[in-house]
Design an enzyme around this catalytic site. Structure first.
Site, mmCIF file in Angstrom:
data_model
loop_
_atom_site.group_PDB
_atom_site.id
_atom_site.type_symbol
_atom_site.label_atom_id
_atom_site.label_comp_id
_atom_site.label_asym_id
_atom_site.label_seq_id
_atom_site.Cartn_x
_atom_site.Cartn_y
_atom_site.Cartn_z
ATOM 1 N N ASP A 1 0.827 -1.207 0.000
ATOM 2 C CA ASP A 1 0.000 0.000 0.000
ATOM 3 C C ASP A 1 0.860 1.256 0.000
ATOM 4 O O ASP A 1 2.085 1.206 0.174
ATOM 5 C CB ASP A 1 -0.955 -0.004 1.208
ATOM 6 N N ASP B 1 -7.144 -2.971 14.453
ATOM 7 C CA ASP B 1 -8.523 -3.389 14.155
ATOM 8 C C ASP B 1 -8.554 -4.573 13.192
ATOM 9 O O ASP B 1 -9.572 -4.863 12.578
ATOM 10 C CB ASP B 1 -9.327 -2.214 13.580
ATOM 11 N N HIS C 1 -7.044 -4.981 10.333
ATOM 12 C CA HIS C 1 -6.970 -4.774 8.881
ATOM 13 C C HIS C 1 -5.662 -5.316 8.321
ATOM 14 O O HIS C 1 -4.644 -5.345 8.999
ATOM 15 C CB HIS C 1 -7.189 -3.304 8.500
ATOM 16 N N GLU D 1 -9.616 -1.732 5.408
ATOM 17 C CA GLU D 1 -10.243 -1.347 6.663
ATOM 18 C C GLU D 1 -11.492 -2.189 6.945
ATOM 19 O O GLU D 1 -12.018 -2.842 6.042
ATOM 20 C CB GLU D 1 -10.627 0.139 6.598
HETATM 21 C C1 GLP Z 1 -0.723 0.258 8.472
HETATM 22 C C2 GLP Z 1 -0.356 -0.539 7.248
HETATM 23 C C3 GLP Z 1 -0.527 -2.021 7.486
HETATM 24 C C4 GLP Z 1 0.191 -2.415 8.753
HETATM 25 C C5 GLP Z 1 -0.405 -1.659 9.912
HETATM 26 C C6 GLP Z 1 0.208 -2.037 11.244
HETATM 27 O O1 GLP Z 1 -2.078 0.419 8.601
HETATM 28 N N1 GLP Z 1 -1.139 -0.181 6.104
HETATM 29 O O2 GLP Z 1 -0.024 -2.748 6.364
HETATM 30 O O3 GLP Z 1 0.088 -3.806 8.952
HETATM 31 O O4 GLP Z 1 -0.198 -0.285 9.672
HETATM 32 O O5 GLP Z 1 1.358 -1.312 11.464
HETATM 33 P P1 GLP Z 1 2.355 -1.582 12.657
HETATM 34 O O6 GLP Z 1 3.151 -2.774 12.221
HETATM 35 O O7 GLP Z 1 3.206 -0.354 12.736
HETATM 36 O O8 GLP Z 1 1.558 -1.852 13.856
#
Ligand code: GLP
Length: 273
Positions: free
Chosen positions: A72, A141, A143, A148
């Protein structure tokens, strides 16, 4: 779905990096038949990327014939912004390994035609032969990528508007100022991830405990998009102890027993020592 419970973040990261490295080595990628790797951003994969880069430096594995597709990217954030996912990937991973820049693919959140950019991304994945291994994290959450809660579980690459929850979670990267967090992102779909031949998810820390519970113990539900991985033939979740606190004791105990009997932690954790 396989669940690996590592004792802490470090063990989770080394385990996952060695697992990915072994997959790439065993594949014996060539320029004509490269290994196609799906890459996440976020704090969860930082240890994994660090260890993969170390294995690359030690000559254990090469990324010369690895093609990557990131999950993304934010919409309307300059690629040179330190928190763009382009910057994140080059700073934390790509600049530290021998990957060819032309083999790196990251969605362009500044493209003039965002829908065309998303369609083209899906085409490029197809042309590359599909994704061999999609690595990923999860949001608090549940995702996956930026799919989302409420996302279609068969979705493809597209524009998503971020939830307040995600904006709040990610504002730590934007001076703790929610107004600085982009409100939209381009993201591969849940269906895009499901098409990968294998999926490896990292899930660590107490803030991910609810997500882990919904991902593996409750039914498949579009409000917890990573729960769709229950339908994947070859999905592995590697978590740390802290993330398991919302699991049923019986679930926790089964996976602990299983990995002890099968020797799963040691097999990968000690692989390149
Ligand atoms: C963002 C990214 C996700 C990732 C999430 C969790 O939302 N788009 O791909 O998994 O963050 O991030 P973190 O690993 O910093 O908790």
């Amino acid at each position: 779905m396989r669940v690996i419970i590592a004792k802490d973040y470090d063990e989770m990261s080394v385990w996952a990096a060695n697992y990915v490295a072994k997959r790439i080595i065993d594949f014996k990628p060539t320029a004509e038949h490269p290994f196609v790797l799906g890459c996440p951003t976020g704090s969860s994969p930082l240890g994994l990327y660090k260890h993969l880069a170390e294995l690359n430096h030690k000559g254990v594995l090469s990324f010369q014939n690895v093609v990557t597709f990131n999950m993304d990217e934010y919409v309307n954030l300059d690629v040179n912004h330190p928190e763009s996912y382009h910057s994140f990937m080059w700073t934390n991973f790509f600049s530290k390994i021998d990957i060819k820049p032309e083999n790196v693919h990251i969605l362009d959140g500044n493209a003039k035609d965002l829908l065309a950019e998303c369609a083209h991304y899906e085409e490029m994945i197809q042309e590359a032969g599909g994704i061999d291994l999609f690595m990923g994290g999860v949001g608090p959450d549940g995702h996956i990528a930026f799919n989302e809660p409420g996302s279609s579980l068969t979705s493809r690459t597209r524009i998503k508007t971020l939830t307040t929850n995600t904006i709040q979670a990610n504002c730590r990267f934007f001076d703790n100022d929610e107004t600085k967090v982009p409100k939209q992102a381009l993201t591969v779909g849940v269906g895009t991830v499901m098409d990968a031949r294998e999926v490896l998810i990292l899930c660590n820390g107490p803030k991910k405990a609810r997500a882990l519970h919904h991902m593996i113990e409750n039914g498949v539900n579009h409000m917890w998009t990573s729960s769709m991985l229950q339908m994947h033939q070859h999905a592995t979740v590697v978590c740390d102890e802290e993330a398991t606190v919302e699991l049923k004791i019986s679930t926790y105990q089964y996976f602990k027993d299983k990995q002890q009997i099968e020797g799963t932690i040691g097999r990968y954790y000690n692989l390149f020592k």
